[in-house]
Design an enzyme around this catalytic site. Structure first.
Site, PDB file in Angstrom:
ATOM      1  N   GLU A  76       0.681  -1.008   0.011  1.00 25.17           N
ATOM      2  CA  GLU A  76       0.060  -0.158  -0.029  1.00 25.17           C
ATOM      3  C   GLU A  76       0.847   1.232  -0.104  1.00 25.17           C
ATOM      4  OE1 GLU A  76      -2.417  -3.380   0.933  1.00 25.17           O
ATOM      5  OE2 GLU A  76      -0.535  -2.644   1.991  1.00 25.17           O
ATOM      6  N   HIS A 109     -11.611  -6.111   7.947  1.00 27.45           N
ATOM      7  CA  HIS A 109     -12.340  -5.714   6.488  1.00 27.45           C
ATOM      8  C   HIS A 109     -13.721  -5.097   6.754  1.00 27.45           C
ATOM      9  CE1 HIS A 109      -9.912  -9.293   5.959  1.00 27.45           C
ATOM     10  NE2 HIS A 109      -9.845  -8.647   4.735  1.00 27.45           N
TER      11      HIS A 109
END
Length: 401
Positions: free
Chosen positions: A134, A204
């Site tokens: 990321e 998540h």
């Protein structure tokens, strides 16, 4: 030795589990005491039954905002939010040859399929996969934007954006300022799926918008529906500032509208009054809007004569304080809701702003309905979520103060 190392860790896990269990039991007990589930009787809840979605061509044509953009009377196509985001990126890529889309697995469509077909249409040089890093995705996007490209980067889940926090906060947000406006990364947009989906648990399900709402130089956006997602994403991509576009993933398939097929941009930093009212102002954004809609329906059913004003912020940074202030000055009450934890959440910023600017008009304390201050749980998610029932009780408390 192994047992000595494992035992303290196991005790810590058990202690955390006990804490969440106690919180859940306490919340359930509180809900039972005030008959919190009674208001739901006979109601169809959720996105599937929402009256806020523009499901017909007639409702699109009646939208004053879409009329002002000149797309209300044009062709429409039935799309869910995933398809609307795909359509927005297609328009951006077609109109701007410098634009590129990249991230983990986006070339084959992405884990949620938001970029399906784009690589075949625009080529693998403009739609491509990245390594699983990321920080690398954000850094590469900043570099491309600094060189004049339009970079549309995807972080696969909002929960995974934290390794890129330094790049976004210390580089992207400060790039224009530190160069005295000689250079900028205004062509940077970071898309990322956020919020709960029912089974995502710790890694998540998070809503990290408040982290970035603290950072000058960024714009932070979260849409509630397909029409909103397309118009706001196109506006974000073309805005001359780096933007973070949070997409509530539970809405990818569940929210469906007749979306204008033409290219259009909805205004950033402009809240939308979804329903006018005179007695209490209710504010939210993203998927939380539908819980607020249901809470308002229950309140207005159970308290005849009471009307609630529902506002979707849409842009979280910089947010439209004036629309909320004008509403609260009229109603005298405010309820704010979001999925992220209550402590230091964005609702606290809005509550403080309203207290400073509407103090003499307030009839009751500002109410916040938010996630619990624990890691997002799995089996206890229904206790964690700021659902319609919890919002109903907050509105009722505000009205009866």
């Amino acid at each position: 030795m192994f047992i000595q190392m494992v035992t303290p860790l196991a005790c810590q896990h058990r202690a955390a589990a006990r804490q969440i269990t106690r919180l859940a039991k306490r919340l359930y007990s509180s809900a039972a005491e005030i008959n919190s589930f009674e208001p739901v009787r006979g109601m169809d809840l959720g996105v599937a039954h929402s009256k806020l979605l523009l499901r017909s061509v007639a409702s699109v044509q009646a939208s004053s905002e879409l009329q002002s953009l000149g797309v209300a009377d044009g062709d429409t196509k039935k799309m869910n939010m995933c398809q609307a985001i795909n359509d927005a990126m297609r328009h951006a890529l077609s109109a701007d040859n410098t634009s590129v889309v990249f991230g983990e697995d986006v070339a084959f469509g992405g884990v949620f399929r938001c970029s399906v077909g784009l690589a075949d249409e625009f080529g693998r040089e403009r739609i491509f996969n990245t390594p699983l890093t990321e920080q690398g995705i954000a850094g590469f996007a900043i570099g491309m934007a600094a060189m004049g490209h339009t970079a549309i980067a995807e972080i696969q889940f909002a929960d995974y954006i934290f390794p890129a926090f330094d790049q976004i906060v210390n580089e992207a947000a400060k790039y224009r300022y530190r160069s005295g406006n000689q250079f900028n990364v205004g062509g940077l947009t970071i898309r990322t799926p956020c919020s709960a989906v029912g089974h995502g648990a710790l890694y998540h399900s998070q809503s990290p918008e408040a982290f970035f709402a603290h950072v000058p130089g960024l714009k932070v956006i979260m849409p509630r529906s397909p029409i909103q997602a397309k118009g706001l994403l196109l506006a974000a991509i073309r805005d001359p500032n780096p933007t973070i576009f949070f997409e509530p993933k539970i809405l990818y398939r569940s929210a469906v509208e007749q979306v204008p097929v033409d290219d259009y941009m909805l205004p950033l930093s402009k809240a939308e009054i979804l329903k006018p009212g005179k007695d209490v102002t209710v504010v939210g954004y993203g998927s939380q809007i539908y819980a607020l809609e249901n809470a308002i329906q229950m309140i207005e059913r159970d308290m005849p004569g009471v009307t609630c004003e529902l506002i979707d912020l849409r842009t979280i940074l910089p947010y439209d304080a004036e629309t909320v202030i004008n509403s609260v000055n009229k109603t005298g009450r405010l309820v704010v809701a979001h999925e992220a934890p209550r402590t230091q959440g964005f609702a606290a910023e809005l509550a403080a702003e309203i207290q400073e600017r509407c103090f003499l008009r307030l009839e009751s304390p500002v109410q916040r309905v938010c996630g619990l201050f624990v890691p997002h749980p799995l089996v206890f998610e229904r206790f964690y979520m700021p659902c319609a029932v919890r919002t109903y009780e907050a509105i009722k408390n505000s009205l009866s103060y």
